[in-house]
Motif scaffolding. Structure first.
Motif, PDB file in Angstrom:
ATOM      1  N   SER A  96     -35.974 -14.182 -43.271  1.00 54.06           N
ATOM      2  CA  SER A  96     -37.138 -14.046 -42.409  1.00 54.06           C
ATOM      3  C   SER A  96     -36.903 -12.957 -41.380  1.00 54.06           C
ATOM      4  O   SER A  96     -35.784 -12.727 -40.944  1.00 54.06           O
ATOM      5  N   HIS A  97     -37.998 -12.280 -41.007  1.00 53.45           N
ATOM      6  CA  HIS A  97     -37.911 -11.238 -39.981  1.00 53.45           C
ATOM      7  C   HIS A  97     -37.540 -11.833 -38.631  1.00 53.45           C
ATOM      8  O   HIS A  97     -36.889 -11.188 -37.817  1.00 53.45           O
ATOM      9  N   HIS A  98     -37.942 -13.073 -38.390  1.00 47.42           N
ATOM     10  CA  HIS A  98     -37.709 -13.702 -37.100  1.00 47.42           C
ATOM     11  C   HIS A  98     -36.379 -14.436 -37.111  1.00 47.42           C
ATOM     12  O   HIS A  98     -36.026 -15.092 -38.085  1.00 47.42           O
ATOM     13  N   ASP A  99     -35.669 -14.368 -35.991  1.00 45.52           N
ATOM     14  CA  ASP A  99     -34.413 -15.086 -35.873  1.00 45.52           C
ATOM     15  C   ASP A  99     -34.548 -16.084 -34.727  1.00 45.52           C
ATOM     16  O   ASP A  99     -34.671 -15.687 -33.562  1.00 45.52           O
ATOM     17  N   PRO A 100     -34.537 -17.386 -35.027  1.00 38.31           N
ATOM     18  CA  PRO A 100     -34.678 -18.390 -33.973  1.00 38.31           C
ATOM     19  C   PRO A 100     -33.629 -18.269 -32.876  1.00 38.31           C
ATOM     20  O   PRO A 100     -33.890 -18.673 -31.736  1.00 38.31           O
ATOM     21  N   ALA A 101     -32.462 -17.709 -33.202  1.00 40.99           N
ATOM     22  CA  ALA A 101     -31.405 -17.579 -32.193  1.00 40.99           C
ATOM     23  C   ALA A 101     -31.840 -16.676 -31.049  1.00 40.99           C
ATOM     24  O   ALA A 101     -31.488 -16.917 -29.887  1.00 40.99           O
ATOM     25  N   ILE A 102     -32.607 -15.630 -31.350  1.00 37.27           N
ATOM     26  CA  ILE A 102     -33.109 -14.746 -30.300  1.00 37.27           C
ATOM     27  C   ILE A 102     -34.046 -15.518 -29.376  1.00 37.27           C
ATOM     28  O   ILE A 102     -33.979 -15.406 -28.148  1.00 37.27           O
ATOM     29  N   GLY A 103     -34.933 -16.296 -29.959  1.00 38.81           N
ATOM     30  CA  GLY A 103     -35.849 -17.100 -29.151  1.00 38.81           C
ATOM     31  C   GLY A 103     -35.106 -18.099 -28.292  1.00 38.81           C
ATOM     32  O   GLY A 103     -35.442 -18.307 -27.117  1.00 38.81           O
ATOM     33  N   LEU A 104     -34.069 -18.713 -28.865  1.00 38.86           N
ATOM     34  CA  LEU A 104     -33.298 -19.706 -28.125  1.00 38.86           C
ATOM     35  C   LEU A 104     -32.553 -19.058 -26.957  1.00 38.86           C
ATOM     36  O   LEU A 104     -32.539 -19.588 -25.840  1.00 38.86           O
ATOM     37  N   ALA A 105     -31.937 -17.893 -27.220  1.00 37.40           N
ATOM     38  CA  ALA A 105     -31.203 -17.192 -26.159  1.00 37.40           C
ATOM     39  C   ALA A 105     -32.153 -16.743 -25.050  1.00 37.40           C
ATOM     40  O   ALA A 105     -31.831 -16.845 -23.858  1.00 37.40           O
ATOM     41  N   SER A 106     -33.320 -16.263 -25.434  1.00 37.29           N
ATOM     42  CA  SER A 106     -34.293 -15.803 -24.450  1.00 37.29           C
ATOM     43  C   SER A 106     -34.821 -16.966 -23.615  1.00 37.29           C
ATOM     44  O   SER A 106     -34.964 -16.861 -22.392  1.00 37.29           O
ATOM     45  N   ALA A 107     -35.116 -18.081 -24.284  1.00 40.30           N
ATOM     46  CA  ALA A 107     -35.597 -19.255 -23.561  1.00 40.30           C
ATOM     47  C   ALA A 107     -34.517 -19.797 -22.631  1.00 40.30           C
ATOM     48  O   ALA A 107     -34.809 -20.250 -21.520  1.00 40.30           O
ATOM     49  N   ALA A 108     -33.256 -19.733 -23.069  1.00 39.17           N
ATOM     50  CA  ALA A 108     -32.151 -20.188 -22.214  1.00 39.17           C
ATOM     51  C   ALA A 108     -32.058 -19.338 -20.953  1.00 39.17           C
ATOM     52  O   ALA A 108     -31.765 -19.847 -19.863  1.00 39.17           O
ATOM     53  N   ALA A 109     -32.324 -18.035 -21.091  1.00 37.13           N
ATOM     54  CA  ALA A 109     -32.324 -17.158 -19.920  1.00 37.13           C
ATOM     55  C   ALA A 109     -33.443 -17.539 -18.957  1.00 37.13           C
ATOM     56  O   ALA A 109     -33.275 -17.504 -17.737  1.00 37.13           O
ATOM     57  N   LEU A 110     -34.603 -17.923 -19.512  1.00 34.98           N
ATOM     58  CA  LEU A 110     -35.704 -18.362 -18.664  1.00 34.98           C
ATOM     59  C   LEU A 110     -35.370 -19.672 -17.963  1.00 34.98           C
ATOM     60  O   LEU A 110     -35.755 -19.890 -16.809  1.00 34.98           O
ATOM     61  N   VAL A 111     -34.649 -20.551 -18.639  1.00 36.01           N
ATOM     62  CA  VAL A 111     -34.205 -21.802 -18.013  1.00 36.01           C
ATOM     63  C   VAL A 111     -33.271 -21.499 -16.848  1.00 36.01           C
ATOM     64  O   VAL A 111     -33.375 -22.098 -15.762  1.00 36.01           O
ATOM     65  N   ALA A 112     -32.340 -20.549 -17.057  1.00 36.01           N
ATOM     66  CA  ALA A 112     -31.422 -20.154 -15.984  1.00 36.01           C
ATOM     67  C   ALA A 112     -32.196 -19.583 -14.802  1.00 36.01           C
ATOM     68  O   ALA A 112     -31.882 -19.858 -13.639  1.00 36.01           O
ATOM     69  N   HIS A 113     -33.233 -18.794 -15.110  1.00 37.23           N
ATOM     70  CA  HIS A 113     -34.064 -18.236 -14.041  1.00 37.23           C
ATOM     71  C   HIS A 113     -34.779 -19.347 -13.280  1.00 37.23           C
ATOM     72  O   HIS A 113     -34.875 -19.312 -12.043  1.00 37.23           O
ATOM     73  N   SER A 114     -35.294 -20.339 -14.003  1.00 36.71           N
ATOM     74  CA  SER A 114     -35.980 -21.453 -13.358  1.00 36.71           C
ATOM     75  C   SER A 114     -35.027 -22.256 -12.469  1.00 36.71           C
ATOM     76  O   SER A 114     -35.417 -22.737 -11.400  1.00 36.71           O
ATOM     77  N   PHE A 115     -33.771 -22.380 -12.926  1.00 35.58           N
ATOM     78  CA  PHE A 115     -32.762 -23.052 -12.105  1.00 35.58           C
ATOM     79  C   PHE A 115     -32.593 -22.305 -10.775  1.00 35.58           C
ATOM     80  O   PHE A 115     -32.561 -22.915  -9.702  1.00 35.58           O
ATOM     81  N   LEU A 116     -32.536 -20.980 -10.850  1.00 34.50           N
ATOM     82  CA  LEU A 116     -32.380 -20.187  -9.629  1.00 34.50           C
ATOM     83  C   LEU A 116     -33.659 -20.178  -8.797  1.00 34.50           C
ATOM     84  O   LEU A 116     -33.609 -19.961  -7.584  1.00 34.50           O
ATOM     85  N   ASP A 117     -34.807 -20.411  -9.438  1.00 29.13           N
ATOM     86  CA  ASP A 117     -36.037 -20.615  -8.660  1.00 29.13           C
ATOM     87  C   ASP A 117     -35.866 -21.824  -7.742  1.00 29.13           C
ATOM     88  O   ASP A 117     -36.243 -21.792  -6.566  1.00 29.13           O
ATOM     89  N   GLY A 118     -35.307 -22.888  -8.302  1.00 26.05           N
ATOM     90  CA  GLY A 118     -35.049 -24.085  -7.506  1.00 26.05           C
ATOM     91  C   GLY A 118     -34.037 -23.819  -6.404  1.00 26.05           C
ATOM     92  O   GLY A 118     -34.181 -24.298  -5.274  1.00 26.05           O
ATOM     93  N   VAL A 119     -33.005 -23.027  -6.747  1.00 31.17           N
ATOM     94  CA  VAL A 119     -32.019 -22.632  -5.740  1.00 31.17           C
ATOM     95  C   VAL A 119     -32.711 -21.881  -4.608  1.00 31.17           C
ATOM     96  O   VAL A 119     -32.439 -22.098  -3.424  1.00 31.17           O
ATOM     97  N   GLY A 120     -33.651 -20.988  -4.989  1.00 30.00           N
ATOM     98  CA  GLY A 120     -34.390 -20.226  -3.985  1.00 30.00           C
ATOM     99  C   GLY A 120     -35.191 -21.117  -3.055  1.00 30.00           C
ATOM    100  O   GLY A 120     -35.253 -20.874  -1.840  1.00 30.00           O
ATOM    101  N   ILE A 121     -35.797 -22.169  -3.607  1.00 27.47           N
ATOM    102  CA  ILE A 121     -36.554 -23.112  -2.767  1.00 27.47           C
ATOM    103  C   ILE A 121     -35.616 -23.795  -1.773  1.00 27.47           C
ATOM    104  O   ILE A 121     -35.897 -23.875  -0.569  1.00 27.47           O
ATOM    105  N   GLY A 122     -34.484 -24.285  -2.285  1.00 28.77           N
ATOM    106  CA  GLY A 122     -33.537 -24.980  -1.417  1.00 28.77           C
ATOM    107  C   GLY A 122     -32.990 -24.090  -0.326  1.00 28.77           C
ATOM    108  O   GLY A 122     -32.942 -24.482   0.856  1.00 28.77           O
ATOM    109  N   LEU A 123     -32.585 -22.866  -0.684  1.00 34.95           N
ATOM    110  CA  LEU A 123     -32.034 -21.941   0.303  1.00 34.95           C
ATOM    111  C   LEU A 123     -33.106 -21.477   1.278  1.00 34.95           C
ATOM    112  O   LEU A 123     -32.822 -21.232   2.458  1.00 34.95           O
TER     113      LEU A 123
END
Length: 242
Positions: A96-123
């Motif tokens: 397949s042209h699509h690789d689920p691993a790319i989607g998973l890695a990208s979504a994981a980066a967004l999760v990390a960003h959301s975690f730091l969003d929470g850090v930003g609220i707390g700080l």
């Protein structure tokens, strides 16, 4: 007050993801809109924030700009590496042209960003109530787009709806965990600038080299283009209001 805003962030992310999951038959429109939102997030939110943060230079270049290039190239190299691997496998079997691993890695980066969003609220609330409220409003406003982006990226790369829901759940809970973490540590401002630069480059690649071409490849239309423009305009309005 911190708890109330982080719960609002969780709900905002979840709603955005549900909207994406329930409109898979119009995925090209969702992807076009997602690309616009990512572009708006980078240009109207992340990049201006980089200019407000004190940072060091690396070889005469501001560190966030170096990490932005690193973020763009990191995803490009990851995607090309997986594509080459798939091409070699294709010599022996269909792929397949699509690789689920790319989607998973990208979504994981967004999760990390959301975690730091929470850090930003707390700080932010550690620095003062007024600053905390301003940061929290901005986070809650764009977390709808984060949920939309998480699901859109996962689905665009061939992941199942079940996997998309799992990553959506992680993305929704991440701000709550991030805010809670500020009870035990603080993030140095210089580190924050480097992270934001890397994430900006990462999102820029996703929007311009990945999601947007995919949206137009499936249904090249004026409506898809209009959705992209709408996504950019929405982020402009959100940042302006917040």
């Amino acid at each position: 007050m911190v708890l109330a805003f982080t719960i609002a962030s969780v709900l905002s992310t979840a709603i955005g993801g549900v909207v994406a999951l329930r409109n898979r038959d119009r995925l090209h429109l969702v992807l076009g809109f997602t690309a616009g939102v990512l572009l708006g997030l980078v240009l109207f939110d992340l990049v201006p924030e980089l200019f407000r943060i004190r940072h060091a230079d690396l070889g005469g270049v501001p560190l966030p700009m170096v990490t932005a290039a690193a973020g763009f190239l990191a995803l490009h190299l990851l995607e090309r590496g997986l594509a080459l691997h798939a091409a070699h496998e294709g010599e022996y079997e269909p792929h397949s042209h699509h690789d689920p691993a790319i989607g998973l890695a990208s979504a994981a980066a967004l999760v990390a960003h959301s975690f730091l969003d929470g850090v930003g609220i707390g700080l932010g609330f550690q620095a003062g109530t007024a600053i905390g409220v301003s940061v929290a409003i901005a986070v809650v406003a764009h977390d709808f787009a984060d949920g939309l982006n998480t699901v859109g990226i996962m689905v665009a790369h061939g992941n199942t709806s079940q996997r998309a829901r799992v990553m959506l759940g992680a993305d929704a809970v991440a701000p709550l965990l991030g805010a809670a973490s500020t009870l035990v540590f603080t993030l140095p401002e210089s580190w924050l600038g480097g992270y934001l630069g890397f994430f900006a480059g990462f999102l820029l690649y996703l929007a311009t080299s990945d999601i947007l071409p995919e949206a137009h490849a499936r249904h090249p239309s004026r409506l898809t283009l209009s959705c992209t423009v709408l996504g950019v305009a929405m982020m402009w309005a959100i940042v302006s209001l917040s």
